[in-house]
Design a protein around this motif. Structure first.
Motif, PDB file in Angstrom:
ATOM      1  N   GLY A 106       7.098 104.429 -16.615  1.00 33.97           N
ATOM      2  CA  GLY A 106       6.890 103.136 -17.031  1.00 33.97           C
ATOM      3  C   GLY A 106       6.287 102.973 -18.390  1.00 33.97           C
ATOM      4  N   SER A 107       6.363 103.867 -19.169  1.00 35.16           N
ATOM      5  CA  SER A 107       5.740 104.051 -20.509  1.00 35.16           C
ATOM      6  C   SER A 107       6.982 104.353 -21.573  1.00 35.16           C
ATOM      7  N   ASP A 108       6.432 104.569 -22.778  1.00 33.68           N
ATOM      8  CA  ASP A 108       7.445 104.857 -24.059  1.00 33.68           C
ATOM      9  C   ASP A 108       7.975 106.282 -23.589  1.00 33.68           C
ATOM     10  N   HIS A 109       9.548 106.038 -23.452  1.00 37.57           N
ATOM     11  CA  HIS A 109      10.238 107.157 -23.158  1.00 37.57           C
ATOM     12  C   HIS A 109      10.398 108.362 -24.149  1.00 37.57           C
ATOM     13  N   GLN A 110      10.090 107.649 -25.455  1.00 37.55           N
ATOM     14  CA  GLN A 110      10.120 108.567 -26.459  1.00 37.55           C
ATOM     15  C   GLN A 110       8.800 109.644 -26.935  1.00 37.55           C
ATOM     16  N   ILE A 111       7.916 109.285 -25.900  1.00 39.68           N
ATOM     17  CA  ILE A 111       6.635 110.205 -25.824  1.00 39.68           C
ATOM     18  C   ILE A 111       6.857 111.002 -24.749  1.00 39.68           C
ATOM     19  N   THR A 112       7.662 112.288 -25.040  1.00 36.27           N
ATOM     20  CA  THR A 112       7.882 112.944 -23.855  1.00 36.27           C
ATOM     21  C   THR A 112       7.767 114.464 -24.291  1.00 36.27           C
ATOM     22  N   THR A 113       7.751 115.466 -23.175  1.00 33.20           N
ATOM     23  CA  THR A 113       7.596 117.050 -23.801  1.00 33.20           C
ATOM     24  C   THR A 113       8.881 117.331 -24.294  1.00 33.20           C
ATOM     25  N   LYS A 114       8.721 118.456 -25.161  1.00 32.33           N
ATOM     26  CA  LYS A 114       9.785 118.569 -25.892  1.00 32.33           C
ATOM     27  C   LYS A 114       9.937 120.163 -25.844  1.00 32.33           C
ATOM     28  N   ALA A 115      11.217 120.780 -25.967  1.00 31.25           N
ATOM     29  CA  ALA A 115      11.502 122.157 -25.774  1.00 31.25           C
ATOM     30  C   ALA A 115      10.433 123.001 -26.652  1.00 31.25           C
ATOM     31  N   SER A 116      10.185 122.784 -28.098  1.00 33.35           N
ATOM     32  CA  SER A 116       9.508 123.675 -28.692  1.00 33.35           C
ATOM     33  C   SER A 116       7.985 123.546 -28.297  1.00 33.35           C
ATOM     34  N   SER A 117       7.605 122.632 -27.812  1.00 28.98           N
ATOM     35  CA  SER A 117       5.996 122.673 -27.716  1.00 28.98           C
ATOM     36  C   SER A 117       5.859 122.974 -26.112  1.00 28.98           C
ATOM     37  N   THR A 118       6.698 122.850 -25.272  1.00 28.57           N
ATOM     38  CA  THR A 118       6.843 123.376 -23.879  1.00 28.57           C
ATOM     39  C   THR A 118       6.951 124.842 -23.869  1.00 28.57           C
ATOM     40  N   MET A 119       7.712 125.443 -24.991  1.00 31.90           N
ATOM     41  CA  MET A 119       7.899 126.832 -24.960  1.00 31.90           C
ATOM     42  C   MET A 119       6.713 127.525 -25.379  1.00 31.90           C
ATOM     43  N   LYS A 120       6.036 126.805 -26.449  1.00 32.34           N
ATOM     44  CA  LYS A 120       4.890 127.299 -27.057  1.00 32.34           C
ATOM     45  C   LYS A 120       3.742 127.456 -26.042  1.00 32.34           C
ATOM     46  N   ALA A 121       3.477 126.455 -25.331  1.00 28.08           N
ATOM     47  CA  ALA A 121       2.565 126.103 -24.252  1.00 28.08           C
ATOM     48  C   ALA A 121       2.715 127.316 -23.099  1.00 28.08           C
ATOM     49  N   LEU A 122       3.904 127.545 -22.801  1.00 26.64           N
ATOM     50  CA  LEU A 122       4.447 128.797 -21.921  1.00 26.64           C
ATOM     51  C   LEU A 122       3.888 130.128 -22.237  1.00 26.64           C
ATOM     52  N   ASN A 123       4.517 130.012 -23.434  1.00 29.23           N
ATOM     53  CA  ASN A 123       3.959 131.657 -24.099  1.00 29.23           C
ATOM     54  C   ASN A 123       2.488 131.695 -23.979  1.00 29.23           C
ATOM     55  N   SER A 124       1.713 130.881 -24.419  1.00 28.42           N
ATOM     56  CA  SER A 124       0.324 130.869 -24.416  1.00 28.42           C
ATOM     57  C   SER A 124      -0.297 131.082 -23.071  1.00 28.42           C
ATOM     58  N   VAL A 125       0.037 130.295 -22.177  1.00 25.41           N
ATOM     59  CA  VAL A 125      -0.627 130.334 -20.756  1.00 25.41           C
ATOM     60  C   VAL A 125      -0.277 131.578 -19.919  1.00 25.41           C
ATOM     61  N   ILE A 126       0.804 132.144 -20.324  1.00 20.34           N
ATOM     62  CA  ILE A 126       1.062 133.695 -19.539  1.00 20.34           C
ATOM     63  C   ILE A 126       0.077 134.364 -19.889  1.00 20.34           C
ATOM     64  N   HIS A 143      17.699 112.885 -19.505  1.00 22.08           N
ATOM     65  CA  HIS A 143      17.565 112.257 -20.882  1.00 22.08           C
ATOM     66  C   HIS A 143      17.632 113.669 -21.991  1.00 22.08           C
ATOM     67  N   ASP A 144      18.114 113.176 -23.157  1.00 23.67           N
ATOM     68  CA  ASP A 144      18.151 114.047 -24.263  1.00 23.67           C
ATOM     69  C   ASP A 144      17.309 115.314 -24.376  1.00 23.67           C
ATOM     70  N   ASP A 145      15.965 114.876 -24.664  1.00 25.33           N
ATOM     71  CA  ASP A 145      15.094 115.764 -24.766  1.00 25.33           C
ATOM     72  C   ASP A 145      14.923 116.685 -23.547  1.00 25.33           C
ATOM     73  N   GLY A 146      15.187 116.273 -22.420  1.00 27.43           N
ATOM     74  CA  GLY A 146      15.072 116.787 -21.080  1.00 27.43           C
ATOM     75  C   GLY A 146      16.195 117.970 -21.030  1.00 27.43           C
ATOM     76  N   MET A 147      17.382 117.496 -21.351  1.00 25.41           N
ATOM     77  CA  MET A 147      18.422 118.512 -21.501  1.00 25.41           C
ATOM     78  C   MET A 147      18.219 119.676 -22.488  1.00 25.41           C
ATOM     79  N   GLU A 148      17.668 119.060 -23.497  1.00 25.24           N
ATOM     80  CA  GLU A 148      17.655 120.547 -24.554  1.00 25.24           C
ATOM     81  C   GLU A 148      16.164 121.255 -24.018  1.00 25.24           C
ATOM     82  N   GLU A 149      15.502 120.744 -23.347  1.00 27.85           N
ATOM     83  CA  GLU A 149      14.223 121.697 -22.709  1.00 27.85           C
ATOM     84  C   GLU A 149      14.916 122.224 -21.416  1.00 27.85           C
ATOM     85  N   SER A 150      15.741 121.792 -20.924  1.00 28.29           N
ATOM     86  CA  SER A 150      16.193 122.597 -19.833  1.00 28.29           C
ATOM     87  C   SER A 150      16.707 123.903 -20.180  1.00 28.29           C
ATOM     88  N   GLN A 151      17.867 123.624 -21.149  1.00 28.99           N
ATOM     89  CA  GLN A 151      18.778 124.599 -21.720  1.00 28.99           C
ATOM     90  C   GLN A 151      17.911 125.801 -22.293  1.00 28.99           C
TER      91      GLN A 151
END
Ligand SMILES: C[S@@+](CC[C@H](N)C(=O)[O-])C[C@H]1O[C@@H](n2cnc3c(N)ncnc32)[C@H](O)[C@@H]1O
Length: 193
Positions: A106-126, A143-151
Motif C-alpha cells: 500500500g506504499s511507494d513501490h520504489q522503496i523496496t529491498t535491493k539485491a546489493s543491500s540485502t546481500m550486504k545485510a546477509l553477509n553481516s548477520v551470518i 517486480h523488477d528489483d525482486g527478480m534481480e534480488e532473487s537471481q
C-alpha cells in the motif's frame, strides 16, 4: 495459519516457533507493517529481544502500534536504519533473522529491498548468528528489483559449502515462475567467518 500453506510464510513460522526459545535474540530485518515483528516478539517471550529494522518511519509507526496493542513493545527495539547497519545495533548470538523482502504494501513501490543491500545485510548477520541459527527469506519475483534480488540470492547461496550452511528453498510448483518462495539458511557450526 488460517490459510494453511496458501500463506508463503506458514512453513517458516512453524519452524521458527520450534527453534526460538524464551530469552533468545532475533532480528526482523524488514519490519514493514509489523506482522513478523509481532510474531517474533511472541516467540522470544518477555526476557527475549527483537531488533526490528526499516528505512521508512511509516513502517516503524505501524509496527509500533501493532506491538503496543498486544503489549509486546517492551521486547522490541525499533530501528530506523537500513539492515545493512545491523552490526551496529545487534549483539552477537542471534538465533533467527527474518527478511520479508520487497516493498511496504500500500506504499511507494520504489522503496523496496535491493539485491546489493540485502546481500550486504546477509553477509553481516551470518557473522553474529548462533550455530543452528537460521535466516528466513521470503522472496517476491513479481517486480523488477525482486527478480534481480532473487537471481542474486540463488546464485550466491547455491555456491555455499554444505558443511558450513544448509540452504533450503520452498516454492509453489503450481503457481508459475513469478510466484513468491522462501529460503531458510542454517549456519551449521560455530567457526565460520
Ligand atoms: C514486504 S515489507 C515487510 C513486511 C513485514 N515484515 C510485515 O510483516 O508486515 C518490506 C519492508 O522492507 C523495508 N525495506 C526496504 N529496504 C530496506 C532496508 N535496506 N533496510 C530495512 N528495511 C528495508 C521496506 O520499507 C518495507 O517496509
Amino acid at each position: 495459519m488460517e490459510r494453511g500453506i496458501q500463506d508463503i510464510q506458514t512453513i517458516q513460522r512453524v519452524y521458527l516457533q520450534t527453534l526460538i526459545q524464551p530469552g533468545d535474540i532475533v532480528v526482523d530485518a524488514t519490519a514493514g507493517l509489523g506482522r513478523d515483528t509481532v510474531f517474533l516478539a511472541d516467540c522470544v517471550g518477555p526476557c527475549g529481544r527483537v531488533y526490528a529494522f526499516d528505512i521508512q518511519e511509516e513502517a516503524l509507526n505501524a509496527t509500533r502500534s501493532l506491538l503496543v496493542k498486544q503489549g509486546l513493545d517492551p521486547r522490541v527495539e525499533l530501528i530506523l536504519a537500513s539492515h545493512t547497519e545491523l552490526l551496529t545495533y545487534v549483539p552477537n548470538g542471534v538465533k533467527a533473522v527474518v527478511f520479508n523482502l520487497g516493498y511496504l504494501p500500500g506504499s511507494d513501490h520504489q522503496i523496496t529491498t535491493k539485491a546489493s543491500s540485502t546481500m550486504k545485510a546477509l553477509n553481516s548477520v551470518i557473522k553474529i548468528l548462533k550455530p543452528k541459527g537460521i535466516i528466513c527469506l521470503t522472496v517476491y519475483r513479481g517486480h523488477d528489483d525482486g527478480m534481480e534480488e532473487s537471481q542474486t540470492l540463488i546464485n550466491h547461496f547455491s555456491a555455499f559449502s554444505k558443511k558450513d550452511f544448509s540452504v533450503f528453498q520452498g516454492r509453489y510448483i503450481n503457481q508459475g515462475e513469478l510466484s513468491p518462495y522462501w529460503i531458510i539458511i542454517q549456519k551449521n557450526r560455530e567457526d565460520i567467518e
